[in-house]
Scaffold this motif. Structure first.
Motif, mmCIF file in Angstrom:
data_model
loop_
_atom_site.group_PDB
_atom_site.id
_atom_site.type_symbol
_atom_site.label_atom_id
_atom_site.label_comp_id
_atom_site.label_asym_id
_atom_site.label_seq_id
_atom_site.Cartn_x
_atom_site.Cartn_y
_atom_site.Cartn_z
ATOM 1 N N PRO A 75 -8.779 -20.085 67.476
ATOM 2 C CA PRO A 75 -7.518 -19.350 67.286
ATOM 3 C C PRO A 75 -7.155 -19.105 65.832
ATOM 4 O O PRO A 75 -6.358 -18.221 65.536
ATOM 5 C CB PRO A 75 -6.474 -20.276 67.944
ATOM 6 N N TRP A 76 -7.713 -19.884 64.917
ATOM 7 C CA TRP A 76 -7.338 -19.784 63.505
ATOM 8 C C TRP A 76 -8.146 -18.734 62.733
ATOM 9 O O TRP A 76 -7.870 -18.485 61.564
ATOM 10 C CB TRP A 76 -7.509 -21.148 62.833
ATOM 11 N N VAL A 77 -9.158 -18.114 63.345
ATOM 12 C CA VAL A 77 -9.938 -17.094 62.643
ATOM 13 C C VAL A 77 -9.056 -15.874 62.357
ATOM 14 O O VAL A 77 -8.366 -15.373 63.240
ATOM 15 C CB VAL A 77 -11.175 -16.676 63.473
ATOM 16 N N GLN A 78 -9.078 -15.400 61.106
ATOM 17 C CA GLN A 78 -8.302 -14.224 60.715
ATOM 18 C C GLN A 78 -9.098 -12.951 61.032
ATOM 19 O O GLN A 78 -10.333 -12.970 61.044
ATOM 20 C CB GLN A 78 -7.983 -14.278 59.221
ATOM 21 N N THR A 79 -8.403 -11.839 61.249
ATOM 22 C CA THR A 79 -9.072 -10.603 61.667
ATOM 23 C C THR A 79 -8.544 -9.399 60.905
ATOM 24 O O THR A 79 -7.336 -9.257 60.700
ATOM 25 C CB THR A 79 -8.883 -10.350 63.175
ATOM 26 N N ILE A 80 -9.479 -8.522 60.503
ATOM 27 C CA ILE A 80 -9.152 -7.181 60.005
ATOM 28 C C ILE A 80 -9.837 -6.194 60.935
ATOM 29 O O ILE A 80 -11.031 -6.335 61.225
ATOM 30 C CB ILE A 80 -9.646 -6.983 58.560
ATOM 31 N N VAL A 81 -9.097 -5.209 61.419
ATOM 32 C CA VAL A 81 -9.641 -4.223 62.350
ATOM 33 C C VAL A 81 -9.903 -2.917 61.608
ATOM 34 O O VAL A 81 -9.079 -2.476 60.792
ATOM 35 C CB VAL A 81 -8.662 -3.983 63.525
ATOM 36 N N ILE A 82 -11.054 -2.296 61.890
ATOM 37 C CA ILE A 82 -11.355 -0.972 61.350
ATOM 38 C C ILE A 82 -11.543 -0.016 62.519
ATOM 39 O O ILE A 82 -12.025 -0.405 63.585
ATOM 40 C CB ILE A 82 -12.606 -0.994 60.449
ATOM 41 N N SER A 83 -11.131 1.228 62.335
ATOM 42 C CA SER A 83 -11.158 2.172 63.452
ATOM 43 C C SER A 83 -11.261 3.606 62.953
ATOM 44 O O SER A 83 -10.788 3.932 61.854
ATOM 45 C CB SER A 83 -9.885 2.019 64.289
ATOM 46 N N ALA A 84 -11.879 4.453 63.767
ATOM 47 C CA ALA A 84 -11.928 5.889 63.468
ATOM 48 C C ALA A 84 -10.703 6.591 64.036
ATOM 49 O O ALA A 84 -10.554 7.806 63.902
ATOM 50 C CB ALA A 84 -13.206 6.497 64.047
ATOM 51 N N HIS A 85 -9.802 5.840 64.675
ATOM 52 C CA HIS A 85 -8.657 6.438 65.363
ATOM 53 C C HIS A 85 -7.344 5.870 64.827
ATOM 54 O O HIS A 85 -7.208 4.673 64.648
ATOM 55 C CB HIS A 85 -8.743 6.173 66.871
ATOM 56 N N GLU A 86 -6.387 6.729 64.603
ATOM 57 C CA GLU A 86 -5.058 6.300 64.161
ATOM 58 C C GLU A 86 -4.135 6.104 65.359
ATOM 59 O O GLU A 86 -2.923 6.199 65.229
ATOM 60 C CB GLU A 86 -4.466 7.314 63.195
ATOM 61 N N THR A 87 -4.710 5.852 66.527
ATOM 62 C CA THR A 87 -3.918 5.712 67.748
ATOM 63 C C THR A 87 -2.955 4.529 67.631
ATOM 64 O O THR A 87 -3.368 3.403 67.355
ATOM 65 C CB THR A 87 -4.842 5.481 68.958
ATOM 66 N N PHE A 88 -1.673 4.803 67.843
ATOM 67 C CA PHE A 88 -0.655 3.761 67.709
ATOM 68 C C PHE A 88 -0.905 2.615 68.679
ATOM 69 O O PHE A 88 -0.716 1.448 68.344
ATOM 70 C CB PHE A 88 0.737 4.361 67.948
ATOM 71 N N GLN A 89 -1.347 2.948 69.905
ATOM 72 C CA GLN A 89 -1.555 1.911 70.921
ATOM 73 C C GLN A 89 -2.604 0.896 70.465
ATOM 74 O O GLN A 89 -2.432 -0.310 70.620
ATOM 75 C CB GLN A 89 -1.983 2.537 72.243
ATOM 76 N N ALA A 99 -4.077 -9.305 64.139
ATOM 77 C CA ALA A 99 -4.849 -8.652 63.076
ATOM 78 C C ALA A 99 -4.020 -8.595 61.796
ATOM 79 O O ALA A 99 -2.832 -8.277 61.831
ATOM 80 C CB ALA A 99 -5.260 -7.249 63.506
ATOM 81 N N LYS A 100 -4.644 -8.901 60.675
ATOM 82 C CA LYS A 100 -3.950 -8.888 59.393
ATOM 83 C C LYS A 100 -3.890 -7.494 58.785
ATOM 84 O O LYS A 100 -3.078 -7.232 57.901
ATOM 85 C CB LYS A 100 -4.630 -9.851 58.414
ATOM 86 N N ASP A 101 -4.754 -6.593 59.246
ATOM 87 C CA ASP A 101 -4.712 -5.210 58.755
ATOM 88 C C ASP A 101 -5.432 -4.311 59.754
ATOM 89 O O ASP A 101 -6.245 -4.780 60.556
ATOM 90 C CB ASP A 101 -5.385 -5.101 57.383
ATOM 91 N N TYR A 102 -5.110 -3.029 59.708
ATOM 92 C CA TYR A 102 -5.719 -2.027 60.589
ATOM 93 C C TYR A 102 -6.105 -0.851 59.694
ATOM 94 O O TYR A 102 -5.243 -0.098 59.240
ATOM 95 C CB TYR A 102 -4.710 -1.595 61.657
ATOM 96 N N LEU A 103 -7.396 -0.728 59.405
ATOM 97 C CA LEU A 103 -7.882 0.259 58.446
ATOM 98 C C LEU A 103 -8.574 1.416 59.162
ATOM 99 O O LEU A 103 -9.304 1.203 60.133
ATOM 100 C CB LEU A 103 -8.851 -0.398 57.465
ATOM 101 N N ILE A 104 -8.337 2.617 58.652
ATOM 102 C CA ILE A 104 -8.884 3.818 59.290
ATOM 103 C C ILE A 104 -10.147 4.286 58.569
ATOM 104 O O ILE A 104 -10.189 4.359 57.333
ATOM 105 C CB ILE A 104 -7.826 4.962 59.277
ATOM 106 N N LYS A 105 -11.198 4.604 59.356
ATOM 107 C CA LYS A 105 -12.426 5.196 58.809
ATOM 108 C C LYS A 105 -12.175 6.674 58.484
ATOM 109 O O LYS A 105 -11.399 7.326 59.182
ATOM 110 C CB LYS A 105 -13.559 5.097 59.829
ATOM 111 N N PRO A 106 -12.864 7.238 57.472
ATOM 112 C CA PRO A 106 -13.754 6.536 56.526
ATOM 113 C C PRO A 106 -12.953 5.629 55.606
ATOM 114 O O PRO A 106 -11.865 5.990 55.156
ATOM 115 C CB PRO A 106 -14.418 7.679 55.756
#
Length: 444
Positions: A75-89, A99-106
């Motif tokens: 449970p203590w592992v930190q996460t950063i998410v990357i995605s090609a989609h800016e979908t709010f959901q 997630a500590k951040d949500y980054l959009i590709k590129p």
């Protein structure tokens, strides 16, 4: 020094992010690469991962599913998410899972490294901040407003008789603006034990108050804004957490509520132990609908925590893990306890023996078949068999793959497929880690 796991089903992206991290000058010791959620889970099970960087849309397992499984494992592992989609959901679900951040590709290289740097800096501050009760540093670290005694008293009355609880709900709303927003509730009780370090001076009552205050701060920071909750002091050096869900939140099928409770309990125990040196026992109730059941939930959490007396090397207990109907009294005998735990492990072992070659087999699936939480199943399995549950799965897969390598002419990709791995490359890594040589070297 930290370890980072980069997960994406596009090899070029994995390679590019790994190269960026390697030349960043950050305090990174290991960078692991995975090209699917299933590969990532093996790394999470076998290695000490501090930060998970994952794509959100992958074929075999989505980033959201991976985050769910990762938080069950550690449970203590930190996460950063990357995605090609800016979908709010997607962003909303990722943030709700911590997630500590949500980054959009590129990806912008500087933005990506800034995000990683921020996560690692926070981890570094925590690692360096070994808190000693009574010291000025502890006092400086926790600036949360000291709980009001009258408000705390009213909160504890929520668990009393129905009339007293109803009156407390009204007074909390009128005096302090505290509103019970949920239709569904669960209670966690944290019993704060003694410090783990030896050779220390006995704690004064002031030290104990400070530790309770610091533990409450950790609860508020960890549970934070992700889940609707009320946390407060309870008698006998305990903390109580009242989790609540409205109808919409409870109906969200993307979140398994039992796994969520398990994850919160384990995260609380881990962080309080790490930063305060307190061996904290966590009792977790079931989820019931209606404020009239708050007292029952409080008692369930206490009953669950009592099982620490039987399992003194385990600290997080969920009331629903125990088959109370199997007993004629609330305190089962040692023989009854032994029989029940053996039965749980035997059933789990039988299920794994039959399904270990299944791609995507998870601890959650095995636990669900046994009607227990993943945390409790993992503990019992290791205690009774001597094997970590996933070590047992890997052992069966490796033994079968060895017999296929030495006894058949099957190709590496065919063997990987037969023993439950998505890719031959990942299969080879696991095989070499297990046997010390590659499949081709064993074939020779």
């Amino acid at each position: 020094m930290y370890s980072i796991l980069v997960v994406d089903d596009e090899p070029l992206i994995v390679k590019g992010l790994t190269s960026l991290l390697q030349t960043s000058g950050l305090a990174i010791e290991h960078i692991y690469n995975a090209h699917s959620g299933y590969e990532a889970l093996d790394y999470l099970r076998m290695e000490e991962i501090d930060l998970l960087i994952t794509d959100i849309q992958m074929d075999a397992m989505t980033g959201i599913e991976l985050m769910h499984q990762a938080r069950l494992i550690k449970p203590w592992v930190q996460t950063i998410v990357i995605s090609a989609h800016e979908t709010f959901q997607y962003a909303q679900m990722a943030m709700r899972l911590g997630a500590k951040d949500y980054l959009i590709k590129p990806l912008n290289s500087e933005q990506f490294l800034d995000s990683v740097r921020n996560v690692l800096l926070k981890l570094e501050r925590k690692d360096e901040g070994v808190l000693q009760p009574g010291e000025a540093e502890l006092r400086e670290s926790f600036r949360m407003e000291q709980p009001v005694a009258d408000k705390t008293s009213l909160l504890n009355k929520l668990f009393g008789p129905a009339g007293e609880a109803a009156d407390a709900i009204r007074q909390l709303r009128e005096r302090y603006g505290v509103q019970l927003e949920g239709s569904y509730f669960s209670v966690l009780r944290l019993q704060l034990g003694k410090r783990k370090a030896s050779g220390l001076m006995p704690l004064t009552s002031k030290d104990e108050e400070l530790l309770q205050y610091a533990a409450l701060n950790i609860v508020k920071e960890l549970v934070g804004q992700e889940w609707s909750h009320i946390a407060f002091y309870s008698p006998n050096q305990e903390l109580s957490i009242l989790l609540q869900w409205n109808e919409v939140a409870y109906a969200d099928m993307n979140v398994n509520k039992i796994n969520l409770l398990d994850m919160i309990g384990r995260g609380l125990h881990f962080n309080i132990y790490k930063f305060l040196g307190i061996a904290c026992v966590v009792g977790i109730s079931q989820i019931l609908r209606g404020t009239e059941f708050l007292g029952e939930l409080y008692n369930q959490a206490a009953q669950a925590a009592k099982w620490h007396q039987e399992h003194q090397d385990h600290y997080v207990f969920y009331y629903g893990d125990f088959n109370w109907s199997a007993y004629t009294h609330q305190e089962p005998t040692r023989e009854e306890l032994h029989d029940q735990t053996n039965l749980i492990v035997e059933r789990a072992k039988a299920y794994i023996d039959e399904n270990f070659t299944q791609k995507g087999l998870t601890l959650h699936e095995v636990a669900q078949k046994n009607h227990v939480s993943p945390n409790y199943l993992s503990y019992l399995f290791k205690k009774i068999t001597g094997f970590n549950l996933w070590e047992y799965v890997i052992k069966l897969r490796m033994e079968l793959s060895k017999s296929l390598i030495t006894g058949t002419d099957l190709r590496r990709y065919e063997i990987a497929e037969r023993v439950g791995y998505e890719s031959p490359e990942h299969f080879s890594k696991i095989f070499k880690k297990f046997y010390g040589i590659s499949p081709s070297e064993m074939k020779k």
